[in-house]
Design an enzyme around this catalytic site. Structure first.
Site, mmCIF file in Angstrom:
data_model
loop_
_atom_site.group_PDB
_atom_site.id
_atom_site.type_symbol
_atom_site.label_atom_id
_atom_site.label_comp_id
_atom_site.label_asym_id
_atom_site.label_seq_id
_atom_site.Cartn_x
_atom_site.Cartn_y
_atom_site.Cartn_z
ATOM 1 N N LYS A 128 27.075 2.031 -59.547
ATOM 2 C CA LYS A 128 26.480 0.721 -59.799
ATOM 3 C C LYS A 128 26.885 -0.216 -58.665
ATOM 4 C CE LYS A 128 26.530 -2.973 -63.262
ATOM 5 N NZ LYS A 128 27.057 -3.367 -64.595
ATOM 6 N N GLY A 153 19.291 -3.675 -62.679
ATOM 7 C CA GLY A 153 19.466 -4.750 -63.647
ATOM 8 C C GLY A 153 19.380 -6.078 -62.938
ATOM 9 N N GLY A 154 19.740 -7.135 -63.654
ATOM 10 C CA GLY A 154 19.655 -8.461 -63.066
ATOM 11 C C GLY A 154 20.604 -8.661 -61.903
ATOM 12 N N ASP A 198 25.846 -7.940 -74.687
ATOM 13 C CA ASP A 198 24.582 -7.491 -74.094
ATOM 14 C C ASP A 198 24.193 -6.114 -74.617
ATOM 15 O OD1 ASP A 198 22.348 -8.004 -72.595
ATOM 16 O OD2 ASP A 198 23.196 -7.307 -70.704
ATOM 17 N N GLY A 223 18.103 3.161 -61.548
ATOM 18 C CA GLY A 223 17.620 1.985 -62.265
ATOM 19 C C GLY A 223 18.179 0.719 -61.650
#
Length: 614
Positions: free
Chosen positions: A338, A319-320, A437, A317
């Site tokens: 990540k 993210g920003g 978040d 995946g």
């Protein structure tokens, strides 16, 4: 003229760095014993946290009581006493997280106690330990002889006051070991455990000799010990080093001037700002890592990251600010890697994530296993969650959840698990952690659909006693962000901001859709919180799919009522996460219908889920 100025700036900056290095070289050997509050005079392997290179275990002496960080997986610990003998160093410390767990008697806070080890320092627990067996309730295990069972939600803890660990438990059961009291009048679980314990600290001869010679013990990228003695170089070596650096700097500077003058595409201000930004960022991050002492979590090289992810072959995946890849460690353990994007150059997210998650140890918080920082490249290695994020399971019409629709019992358990994780962040840590978040994308699910809160890039750490915090800019995701975060007229920013995000997320779990959905057939259904509130107010059926069992109907109604209380625009009306847990686990009878929520997601971006920090 600009090109000449650029050359002069570049040359002077290189010489300034060289001068700074010389200053460090002259001051590093002046490490000595120091006064540390009530602990008195202490020395190596301990060091004042403001001088991390003078020892292996930085102590924050300015805190009352003093605290120490033994590793990233747990802590900090309160230092009660330090005693030296001719051959042994004993320190008595208090595990603040375990202490809170013993006071609140919440068994989900009881996690395995491990001690960090490295090639140059090791710890030995000299206090007796208590063995616990953690087993899923579905296994239906009867308590063996001399064992007591404590039920903890969907699992049970088995323990013996005789501390018998010889019994055979199924392989699915995990073992937890914690410090134990020498004597206890009661046989209950929390009366047997102790948050205070003694540690024997042992430093290797090689590392002791290294520090004795003015060096510094470090780990190479392959995890092996090395003695960095670059801090004690001779004057002739320094002069040779200065000559080499100065010569190379002049050559590189001339080349830069030629390129600049011929093509004219370099802006002096941009180059200066970029250089300053990259240099200060790397220094800040490295200083942060040093201040956290010897690391129990391994530091990987970027080459290691590429190897474990097979050159980033399996993307999970994005993210920003990051991409997430599936990886595999040498021991065969799967991980999620990540990788922060290089455009995110200020290091804030990396430091935020490490600083906050390193303080946590909870079943509903994702576990950090390692990290990488190499130049502008940064990565975080987490435990692999086989079921991915909650997001792909809850939205109807999402192709990824067509064969994985979650039942109401599972959704209910997930909502309680997330609430417990947030309660822990707000009250269970030694410092209050605000996530900022909370959304389905940041909730990961393991093979048993146990939820774990992840992505602490926007988190903020603040003292427990501080009711409100100040923020220069808003942070969060549109649609989940509390109104006070982007408009101060609604009240102060606090842990109640996470409560709002939690409420919006649980409503999406209940509705199986985004809270703001312009694609629905009727205008009255566009904003789900208003639609579901009206049904509750009129006493109508909830109109939700799959509510066949009475227990599911009650649990769904509790989730809705709790969520509507959580998304109140006035933060003072919202419940704390402790209250949320009690409401979800309690009865429907005392529930009152909350005031109607009048705020909704910004209509300018009804389906935007991008994270902002403006």
């Amino acid at each position: 003229m600009a090109c000449v100025s650029l050359f002069v700036f570049f040359l002077l900056s290189r010489l300034l760095l060289l001068h700074s290095a010389e200053e460090v070289n002259r001051t590093l050997p002046n490490c000595s014993s120091f006064q540390c509050g009530k602990l008195g005079i202490i020395g190596f392997p301990f060091t004042d946290s403001s001088h991390p290179l003078c020892g292996l275990l930085p102590v924050k002496c300015d805190e009352m009581p003093p605290t120490i960080q033994l590793g990233w997986s747990r802590g900090p610990y309160e230092v009660i006493n330090i005693s030296y003998t001719n051959t042994t160093l004993i320190t008595r410390i208090k595990d603040l997280l375990l202490s809170d767990a013993l006071i609140t008697q919440k068994c989900e806070s009881v996690t395995n106690f491990t001690l960090p080890n490295s090639p140059f320092i090791s710890f030995k627990l000299t206090t007796p330990s208590q063995t616990l067996f953690k087993c899923n309730r579905t296994l239906g295990i009867a308590s063996p002889r001399n064992f007591t069972r404590r039920n903890c939600g969907d699992y049970s803890l088995y323990y013996s006051h005789l501390n018998d660990d010889s019994q055979s438990f199924p392989a699915q059961c995990s073992i937890i070991q914690l410090p134990r009291k020498k004597h206890s009048d009661k046989d209950t679980l929390f009366s047997l455990l102790s948050a205070e314990f003694d540690l024997e600290v042992n430093v290797s001869e090689a590392c002791s000799s290294c520090y004795g010679g003015g060096g510094h013990c470090e780990l190479e990228q392959n995890g092996k010990f090395q003695c960095d003695i670059a801090k004690k170089v001779t004057w002739s070596q320094r002069r040779l080093k200065a000559t080499v650096i100065a010569t190379s700097s002049v050559g590189i500077g001339v080349l830069m001037v030629i390129i600049c003058c011929f093509w004219g595409k370099f802006s002096l201000n941009k180059i200066i700002n970029f250089w300053k930004k990259e240099t200060l960022t790397h220094q800040d991050v490295e200083a942060f890592l040093r201040n956290h002492g010897p690391l129990v979590i391994r530091r990987y090289s970027y080459a290691d990251i590429k190897t474990m992810t097979k050159s980033f072959n399996d993307k999970l995946g994005q993210g920003g600010y990051s991409n997430v890849y599936k990886g595999k460690l040498q021991d065969g353990c799967f991980v999620a890697v990540k990788v922060l994007k290089e455009s995110k150059g200020n290091g804030d997210e990396f430091v935020n994530e490490v600083a906050s998650i390193s303080r946590t140890s909870h079943v509903n918080i994702v576990t950090l296993k390692g990290f990488c920082i190499e130049g502008s490249k940064r990565a975080l290695i987490y435990e692999f969650m086989s079921n991915g994020s909650l997001e792909k399971f809850i939205y109807k019409g999402n192709p990824s959840n067509s064969n994985h629709q979650l039942g109401w019992e599972t959704l209910y358990k997930i909502s309680i698990g997330i609430a417990r994780g947030l309660e822990y962040l707000h009250r269970g840590c030694n410092a209050q952690i605000l996530h900022f978040d909370i959304k389905p994308h940041n909730i990961l699910l393991d093979e048993n659909f146990c939820p774990k809160i992840s992505d602490f890039g926007l988190a903020k750490i603040c003292p427990r006693e501080k009711s409100f915090i100040s923020m220069v800019s808003a942070r969060g995701t549109i649609g989940y962000m509390a109104p006070e975060v982007f408009c101060r007229n609604f009240g102060g920013i606090s842990h109640k901001s996470d409560v709002y995000s939690y409420g919006m997320m649980v409503l999406e779990m209940v509705g199986g859709r985004k809270n703001f959905d312009a694609s629905v057939d009727f205008t009255s259904e566009i904003y789900f919180p208003h639609w579901i509130y009206k049904r509750l107010e009129l006493g109508e059926e909830l109109g939700l799919l799959g509510l066949l069992e009475k227990v599911d109907q009650e649990n769904a109604r509790k989730m809705i009522m709790v969520s509507l209380w959580c998304i109140q625009s006035d933060p003072s009306i919202r419940p704390s996460m402790s209250k949320v847990v009690n409401m979800l686990e309690g009865s429907l009878e005392p529930f009152k219908i909350p005031p109607k929520p009048f705020l909704c997601s910004p209509p300018s971006s009804p389906v935007d889920s991008s994270t902002i920090m403006v």
